[in-house]
Design an enzyme around this catalytic site. Structure first.
Site, PDB file in Angstrom:
ATOM      1  N   SER A 160      76.259 -33.847  84.893  1.00 28.75           N
ATOM      2  CA  SER A 160      76.966 -33.910  83.619  1.00 28.75           C
ATOM      3  C   SER A 160      78.482 -33.828  83.840  1.00 28.75           C
ATOM      4  O   SER A 160      79.033 -34.615  84.602  1.00 28.75           O
ATOM      5  CB  SER A 160      76.443 -32.801  82.698  1.00 28.75           C
ATOM      6  OG  SER A 160      76.886 -32.988  81.375  1.00 28.75           O
ATOM      7  N   ASP A 258      69.098 -40.062  77.344  1.00 30.47           N
ATOM      8  CA  ASP A 258      70.347 -39.304  77.390  1.00 30.47           C
ATOM      9  C   ASP A 258      71.429 -40.080  76.641  1.00 30.47           C
ATOM     10  O   ASP A 258      71.597 -41.284  76.868  1.00 30.47           O
ATOM     11  CB  ASP A 258      70.746 -39.119  78.862  1.00 30.47           C
ATOM     12  CG  ASP A 258      71.939 -38.203  79.071  1.00 30.47           C
ATOM     13  OD1 ASP A 258      72.615 -37.853  78.087  1.00 30.47           O
ATOM     14  OD2 ASP A 258      72.192 -37.840  80.234  1.00 30.47           O
ATOM     15  N   HIS A 288      68.895 -35.328  79.107  1.00 28.98           N
ATOM     16  CA  HIS A 288      70.018 -34.672  79.757  1.00 28.98           C
ATOM     17  C   HIS A 288      69.613 -33.257  80.203  1.00 28.98           C
ATOM     18  O   HIS A 288      68.719 -32.650  79.613  1.00 28.98           O
ATOM     19  CB  HIS A 288      71.177 -34.595  78.760  1.00 28.98           C
ATOM     20  CG  HIS A 288      72.496 -34.289  79.380  1.00 28.98           C
ATOM     21  ND1 HIS A 288      73.264 -35.240  80.011  1.00 28.98           N
ATOM     22  CD2 HIS A 288      73.191 -33.131  79.472  1.00 28.98           C
ATOM     23  CE1 HIS A 288      74.374 -34.693  80.450  1.00 28.98           C
ATOM     24  NE2 HIS A 288      74.351 -33.404  80.150  1.00 28.98           N
TER      25      HIS A 288
END
Length: 316
Positions: A160, A258, A288
């Site tokens: 991320s 995601d 995610h």
């Protein structure tokens, strides 16, 4: 594309039992507490027999940046090393929140893992997290030999927002060439943020009900940026970088459900257009933050194995 049934059940249960508002309705301090609670709830029996060492690197402003070094007890040196930056939108997350992820990657890759506890926004806005990463790399370049690490076999990685930091540091290293303190042999990028400057189709399709919400992304970006213009800086949105030639080969893992899926695919395409070798691992049915979901979905351990094996191959 269907959400994995076990993950869907987990998300439904979490929504039904939610005692907290979404992160974007909380203060940063409250969000960090909620994220830490989720860390405790998601904990799984990650490899426990590793040697784990607490360290610190000096930041340019005199602060001490916490680090955590993982290695297998039987490993001799000098070891290849993955410098790992945790996710959390630049606002939440810590060395503890991604301890299990680092343990899995260390145990499965044959590499040491150096986790970086960079400072968080809004107390430390862009580009402080990136500068902390730069300072840690400079420190590692001087300390690697004493730590039994091979400074010629280094990977930059993260998930991320942490993958964003790794991405930018890899681009910087390519631009600096021999002047770079460390030149990575590989990148490990798991569902990175690559473009905070605009919306995408996946942001619309998966921006609600799939763990990471579009409103939460905006909340993260607003806390990290000093001004709206920061989002257009390639160091914030690396998809906007003009030149990616010479960047280290990349292992890129993307979740099929995601909001960041499209920008991750776009970055892979940019790398390939620049002649960079990319091993793309797409994970349909997953969301995610999947690397921390092994307690919910045992198949995530297979993802850790794939990433660890790919990293081990890349690092020789």
């Amino acid at each position: 594309m269907m959400l994995h049934p076990e993950l869907e059940a987990f998300l439904d249960l979490a929504e039904a039992n939610a005692g907290n508002a979404p992160l974007h309705r909380l203060s940063p301090e409250q969000a960090r507490r909620v994220f830490q609670q989720s860390t405790e709830q998601l904990r799984w029996p990650a490899p426990a027999g590793l040697v784990c060492q607490s360290l610190h690197a000096p930041a340019r402003d005199g602060a001490a940046i916490p680090l955590r070094l993982y290695r297998r007890p039987e490993a001799g040196g000098p070891l290849p090393v993955l410098v790992y930056f945790h996710g959390g939108g630049f606002v939440v997350g810590s060395l503890d929140s991604h301890d299990g992820v680092c343990r899995e990657l260390c145990a499965r890759s044959g590499c040491a893992v150096l986790a970086v506890g960079y400072r968080l926004a809004p107390e430390h806005r862009f580009p402080v997290a990136l500068q902390d990463g730069e300072d840690c790399l400079a420190w590692l370049a001087t300390e690697a030999q004493a730590l039994g690490l091979d400074s010629t076999r280094v990977a930059f990685g993260g998930d991320s927002a942490g993958a964003t930091l790794a991405t930018v540091l890899a681009i910087q290293a390519a631009r600096l060439g021999e002047q770079a303190p460390l030149v990575p042999s590989a990148q490990l990028l798991c569902y990175p943020v690559t473009d905070a400057s605009r919306q995408s189709v996946s942001r619309t399709l998966f921006g609600e009900g799939y763990l990471l919400e579009s409103d939460t992304l905006e909340w993260f970006y607003d806390h990290y940026a000093r001004t709206p213009q920061d989002r257009h800086d390639w160091r914030f949105s690396p998809l906007l970088a003009e030149d990616l030639h010479g960047v280290a080969p990349a292992i890129v893992a993307l979740a099929g459900l995601d909001p960041l899926l499209d920008e991750g695919r776009a970055y892979v395409e940019r790398l390939r257009e620049a002649g960079v070798a990319v091993e793309l691992i797409e994970l349909p049915g997953l969301t995610h933050d999947l690397l921390r979901m092994a307690s919910v979905l045992p198949e995530v351990l297979e993802v850790h194995e794939r990433l660890g094996a790919a990293l081990g191959r890349a690092m020789g």
